[in-house]
Design a protein around this motif. Structure first.
Motif, mmCIF file in Angstrom:
data_model
loop_
_atom_site.group_PDB
_atom_site.id
_atom_site.type_symbol
_atom_site.label_atom_id
_atom_site.label_comp_id
_atom_site.label_asym_id
_atom_site.label_seq_id
_atom_site.Cartn_x
_atom_site.Cartn_y
_atom_site.Cartn_z
ATOM 1 N N ILE A 249 0.840 -1.193 0.000
ATOM 2 C CA ILE A 249 0.000 0.000 0.000
ATOM 3 C C ILE A 249 0.876 1.245 0.000
ATOM 4 O O ILE A 249 1.926 1.295 0.645
ATOM 5 N N LYS A 250 0.448 2.256 -0.732
ATOM 6 C CA LYS A 250 1.165 3.523 -0.786
ATOM 7 C C LYS A 250 0.438 4.531 0.106
ATOM 8 O O LYS A 250 -0.644 4.999 -0.234
ATOM 9 N N ILE A 251 1.040 4.823 1.242
ATOM 10 C CA ILE A 251 0.491 5.793 2.185
ATOM 11 C C ILE A 251 1.400 7.017 2.188
ATOM 12 O O ILE A 251 2.602 6.900 2.417
ATOM 13 N N ILE A 252 0.812 8.198 1.937
ATOM 14 C CA ILE A 252 1.554 9.455 2.025
ATOM 15 C C ILE A 252 1.003 10.229 3.211
ATOM 16 O O ILE A 252 -0.210 10.453 3.303
ATOM 17 N N ALA A 253 1.875 10.624 4.124
ATOM 18 C CA ALA A 253 1.449 11.339 5.328
ATOM 19 C C ALA A 253 1.798 12.814 5.223
ATOM 20 O O ALA A 253 2.951 13.178 4.967
ATOM 21 N N ALA A 254 0.810 13.665 5.424
ATOM 22 C CA ALA A 254 1.016 15.111 5.375
ATOM 23 C C ALA A 254 1.829 15.589 6.567
ATOM 24 O O ALA A 254 1.988 14.891 7.570
ATOM 25 N N HIS A 255 2.351 16.808 6.438
ATOM 26 C CA HIS A 255 3.062 17.496 7.529
ATOM 27 C C HIS A 255 4.220 16.667 8.068
ATOM 28 O O HIS A 255 4.444 16.585 9.270
ATOM 29 N N GLY A 256 4.947 16.043 7.138
ATOM 30 C CA GLY A 256 6.117 15.265 7.540
ATOM 31 C C GLY A 256 5.796 14.063 8.385
ATOM 32 O O GLY A 256 6.669 13.552 9.091
ATOM 33 N N GLY A 257 4.541 13.575 8.330
ATOM 34 C CA GLY A 257 4.158 12.418 9.131
ATOM 35 C C GLY A 257 3.816 12.743 10.561
ATOM 36 O O GLY A 257 3.779 11.851 11.416
ATOM 37 N N SER A 299 7.362 17.203 2.732
ATOM 38 C CA SER A 299 8.525 17.925 3.267
ATOM 39 C C SER A 299 8.143 19.086 4.170
ATOM 40 O O SER A 299 8.999 19.901 4.513
ATOM 41 N N LEU A 300 6.882 19.151 4.584
ATOM 42 C CA LEU A 300 6.387 20.309 5.316
ATOM 43 C C LEU A 300 6.804 20.231 6.793
ATOM 44 O O LEU A 300 5.987 20.019 7.696
ATOM 45 N N VAL A 301 8.110 20.416 7.024
ATOM 46 C CA VAL A 301 8.666 20.369 8.382
ATOM 47 C C VAL A 301 9.431 21.648 8.716
ATOM 48 O O VAL A 301 10.076 21.722 9.754
ATOM 49 N N PHE A 302 9.433 22.629 7.820
ATOM 50 C CA PHE A 302 9.799 24.026 8.066
ATOM 51 C C PHE A 302 11.288 24.354 8.065
ATOM 52 O O PHE A 302 11.659 25.380 7.519
ATOM 53 N N ILE A 327 -2.881 27.561 1.722
ATOM 54 C CA ILE A 327 -2.672 27.940 3.116
ATOM 55 C C ILE A 327 -1.184 28.213 3.285
ATOM 56 O O ILE A 327 -0.355 27.374 2.946
ATOM 57 N N PRO A 328 -0.799 29.366 3.788
ATOM 58 C CA PRO A 328 0.609 29.801 3.723
ATOM 59 C C PRO A 328 1.502 29.245 4.834
ATOM 60 O O PRO A 328 2.225 29.985 5.508
ATOM 61 N N TRP A 329 1.499 27.931 4.994
ATOM 62 C CA TRP A 329 2.415 27.318 5.957
ATOM 63 C C TRP A 329 3.847 27.339 5.436
ATOM 64 O O TRP A 329 4.792 27.594 6.172
ATOM 65 N N SER A 330 4.010 27.027 4.160
ATOM 66 C CA SER A 330 5.352 26.998 3.563
ATOM 67 C C SER A 330 5.289 27.727 2.233
ATOM 68 O O SER A 330 4.772 27.193 1.252
ATOM 69 N N GLU A 331 5.817 28.944 2.199
ATOM 70 C CA GLU A 331 5.685 29.768 1.005
ATOM 71 C C GLU A 331 6.889 29.661 0.077
ATOM 72 O O GLU A 331 6.876 30.214 -1.015
#
Length: 364
Positions: A249-257, A299-302, A327-331
């Motif tokens: 199964i291919k699971i992709i987790a948002a916000h770096g998991g 890669s949303l870990v800042f 949503i401007p979390w990572s611009e």
């Protein structure tokens, strides 16, 4: 409230007048109002494209079916009004970030609705998403909306979304109203995703059981609740044996998991420390931390240090760009990859686009 029956009667009208908002061409927009386009990405003398697998949009027709609850669908953020896609503006904003393609998803807001309404909402979303991506294949691919609270319906929707609407998988929450996806009743959805070889993108919807503790300053329902929800979801998939049952199964987790990759080694000790708190009937095939190497993460870990650690824990082959746009979390999601010093050229290329191409079957 509109129902699926009402929607189906008017499906031809919807198809003829989809409103992502306007889709006029870039040439119709005043160039003075456009953000500055980022220079091309060049690595080892080659131009590299960038794919953002965590970007959002909404379609008003589907929100309208929520009735009075529809006013709560969009979070009160700086990017709120940009959730309704104007193609030229969205592409211009992507180019300013250096993003060539977004894989769009819709955060599930329909898990508490009845079957008929949920089916209508998902169908509107998938029709709109398919049309948007089909008309702009160089810039957009899409995840389907599915009715996870009705797994039998979700299975049918996923197959239709992939085979008929050419979407690349489905976006799901971190749970269904607090019920975890490791519950066997959701396994048919995992089985269908594995059979179709498509991804399930987990995007959390806070952690509803802790709503009272999230009150107060700081938007804690999102700040803490979202990554915590993903953390719990992934840990259940690991410890309940779901990933053993569906090894491909291919699971992709948002916000770096969420928090899991940051403190993963603790997972290897829990059942050793307290075996009475673990189910003797569940015998995992690997150490808990080893399952992270078969999951995918955005890669949303800042920070560069956080991305370095994520890579060290899960491997560069498991990471793809995620911005949460609009949503401007990572611009500056591309700069985030390019400025992380611990990445090799091959690892940057993988995270920028090669992993997304491989995992989602994208063509760029």
């Amino acid at each position: 409230m509109s129902t699926r029956r009402h929607f189906l009667k008017q499906s031809s009208a919807i198809l003829g007048g989809l409103s992502f908002c306007s889709c006029h061409l870039l040439s119709n927009v005043n160039a003075q109002n456009l953000p500055v386009k980022r220079p091309p990405i060049v690595i080892a003398g080659k131009k590299i494209k960038a794919i953002d697998i965590h970007a959002h949009c909404y379609f008003q027709e589907a929100i309208d079916l929520m009735g009075p609850e529809g006013k709560n669908v969009l979070a009160p953020t700086r990017g709120q009004t940009k959730n309704f896609i104007n193609v030229s503006e969205r592409v211009s904003n992507m180019q300013a970030q250096g993003i060539d393609m977004q894989v769009l998803s819709i955060n599930p807001y329909w898990y508490k609705k009845d079957r008929e309404t949920t089916e209508a909402i998902c169908q509107i979303n998938n029709l709109n998403m398919s049309k948007l991506c089909g008309e702009n294949p160089d810039h957009f691919a899409g995840f389907a909306s599915i009715a996870m609270q009705f797994p039998d319906l979700a299975v049918k929707q996923l197959e239709e979304a992939v085979k008929k609407y050419h979407l690349v998988g489905a976006a799901i929450g971190g749970s269904v109203n607090g019920d975890d996806f490791s519950n066997p009743k959701y396994h048919p959805v995992f089985a269908k995703a594995q059979e179709l070889n498509v991804a399930l993108f987990i995007h959390p919807q806070s952690t509803p059981q802790l709503a009272s503790r999230f009150k107060g300053n700081g938007w804690l329902s999102n700040l803490i609740g979202n990554p915590l929800d993903t953390t719990i979801a992934l840990q259940h998939l690991i410890f309940d044996g779901t990933l053993d049952k569906f090894p491909n199964i291919k699971i992709i987790a948002a916000h770096g998991g969420g928090y899991l990759p940051s403190y993963a080694p603790r997972s290897d000790h829990s059942c050793l420390v307290s075996p009475t708190m673990c189910d003797p009937n569940i015998v995992l095939k690997k150490k808990p931390t080893e399952y992270l190497n078969q999951l995918y993460f955005d890669s949303l870990v800042f920070t560069s240090e956080a991305l370095r650690h994520l890579k060290a824990q899960v491997g560069a082959s498991q990471i793809m760009i995620g911005s949460d746009h609009p949503i401007p979390w990572s611009e500056e999601p591309v700069n985030h990859i390019m400025e992380t010093p611990d990445l090799s050229d091959d690892e940057r290329i993988a995270i920028l686009s090669a992993n997304a191409v491989r995992v989602l079957g994208l063509k760029i």
